[in-house]
Design an enzyme around this catalytic site. Structure first.
Site, short mmCIF file in Angstrom:
data_model
loop_
_atom_site.label_atom_id
_atom_site.label_comp_id
_atom_site.label_asym_id
_atom_site.label_seq_id
_atom_site.Cartn_x
_atom_site.Cartn_y
_atom_site.Cartn_z
N SER A 297 0.88 -1.43 -0.38
CA SER A 297 0.11 -0.08 0.22
C SER A 297 0.99 1.15 0.13
CB SER A 297 -0.87 -0.06 1.73
OG SER A 297 -1.60 -1.38 1.03
N HIS A 358 -7.16 0.06 6.25
CA HIS A 358 -6.71 -1.56 6.22
C HIS A 358 -6.90 -1.70 8.49
CE1 HIS A 358 -5.90 -2.31 2.49
NE2 HIS A 358 -5.21 -0.97 2.21
#
Length: 432
Positions: A297, A358
């Site tokens: 990410s 997340h």
């Protein structure tokens, strides 16, 4: 009693009354048309009126659109005095009739208008596009937020999980959908057809998207996945032109490396957590050998944070070096770790939006990588740093609960150590 919209509209179309105004021939203003849709006329010819209003909206210029939203906001507001009075009566008598009246009084008329506007084919997509305009106007007209709250309320209902359809995007997906995947890729730009093919065609690559039945050719959100044998530490490892694909059955790791929302009009309506969970379920069913689910990410806010840390007595020099692109890799990791663990909003949640997403899904802050995204966007956002979030399916529920309740960030030893690592010496402290 439930209204039979279909029968009313069918009869309305079959037995058009002479002289009745329709479509482009209807000279009423858009607000007058909305009042008609909310009236008994709307009960009879709701489909036609809704179509006319939606068509009329498309012809408005910006000042006229702003007037339309002001009409929704002010003229179709709930009656606070009626609501208060009805609530007092209901608190005293608790009758079913009063409960119905209270429910009606608590709902602004604009919610019912939006429901009635959603009758024609394609109306849902048009209303999503209408909210894009509303979001644009909110910047200078914050009072319109009341209307936006009602848009969000209804869109969440219309786009709830029961209506969403998960589809795999492949090289054989129709071009009209692939074009939208290319256009909406927000993390790692798709440069050309060869780049798109590298993400969709190899057997160890997957892409999944959510669709809505009312918008069958419009992806709502999509995720790109790499099937690997090692947790990735750089985006070029996944997108390289010269890498050797593996057979899916060889993979033990599913790496989510890009999640992109496609509909600005659905801002604030979260699909990402549902998408990841369902994709994990689909991949686990297809490939039982997968035992690790992880992301690669971006860290989009770290450089903005570093710009405000250059005067910090302890790590200001490291912040300056990361921003200048001269910091050693260990300092890039250290500053990224400090940002993810220490930079917080007023509510105690992480400043970084990707981290909130997340971690809110129950993932663990697993590993940091310097130089992982050498693209211009990667360097400008985070000095090229990227992060892995690990989805340990045995811990995600507990991690989610701890994060939501206490803003607790589940963190690996490696990242925790990086956040307290000794930084490189200040330039003036280096020996001559």
């Amino acid at each position: 009693m439930q209204r039979n919209w279909f029968l009313g509209d069918l009869l309305d179309q079959l037995f058009e009354r002479p002289g009745k105004k329709r479509g482009k021939d209807d000279k009423r203003s858009i607000s007058e048309l909305c009042e008609a849709l909310l009236s008994a006329e709307g009960e009879v010819s709701g489909f036609a009126l809704a179509s006319t209003i939606l068509d009329r909206y498309q012809t408005l210029d910006d000042p006229e659109k702003l007037d339309f939203f002001a009409y929704l906001n002010d003229q179709l507001e709930l009656d606070a005095d009626l609501l208060s009075e009805t609530a007092r009566h209901y608190a005293e008598y608790r009758s079913v009739d009063l409960y119905k009246k209270l429910s009606e009084a608590a709902e602004p008329k604009r919610q019912e208008l939006l429901r009635r506007l959603n009758q024609p084919s394609g109306a849902t997509q048009e209303l999503v596009a209408t909210r894009v305009d509303l979001l644009r106007f909110l910047k200078s007209n914050p009072e319109l937020k009341r209307t936006d709250v009602d848009f969000v309320h209804l869109l969440r209902s219309w786009f709830n999980r029961g209506f969403l359809v998960l589809k795999q995007i492949s090289w054989d997906t129709p071009a009209r959908v692939l074009d939208k995947i290319v256009a909406h890729e927000a993390v790692h730009q798709i440069h050309d057809l060869d780049d798109l093919r590298r993400r969709l065609f190899p057997p160890d690559r997957r892409c999944f998207a959510f669709f809505h039945p009312s918008m069958p050719d419009e992806p709502l959100i999509f995720v790109e996945v790499a099937l690997t044998t090692e947790i990735p530490n750089a985006i070029d490892v996944l997108l390289s032109e010269v890498r050797e694909p593996i057979e899916p059955e060889q993979a033990t790791i599913a790496a989510f490396y890009s999640i992109s929302n496609c509909q600005r009009g659905l801002t604030g309506i979260s699909f990402g957590n549902l998408l990841i969970k369902q994709v994990v379920t689909e991949l686990s069913r297809e490939l039982p050998g997968l035992d690790t689910f992880v992301t690669l990410s971006p860290i989009p806010g770290v450089n903005r944070w570093l710009a405000g840390e250059t005067g910090h007595p302890e790590h200001g020099h490291a912040a300056e070096a990361v921003l200048a692109g001269t910091a050693p890799p260990q300092d890039v990791r250290a500053m990224a770790a400090r940002y993810l663990l220490l930079a917080k909003r007023e509510d105690g949640m992480p400043l970084d939006p990707v981290a909130r997403f997340h971690l809110g899904n129950g993932a663990e802050l697993h590993e940091l990588h310097a130089g992982a995204d050498p693209s211009q966007n990667g360097r400008s956002q985070s000095g090229g740093a990227m992060v892995n979030y690990l989805y340990d399916l045995k811990k995600t529920e507990r991690n989610h609960e701890e994060f939501v309740a206490h803003a607790t960030i589940e963190t690996s030893r490696s990242v925790r150590a990086a956040s307290t690592a000794v930084l490189a010496a200040r330039p003036e402290e280096n020996p001559a």
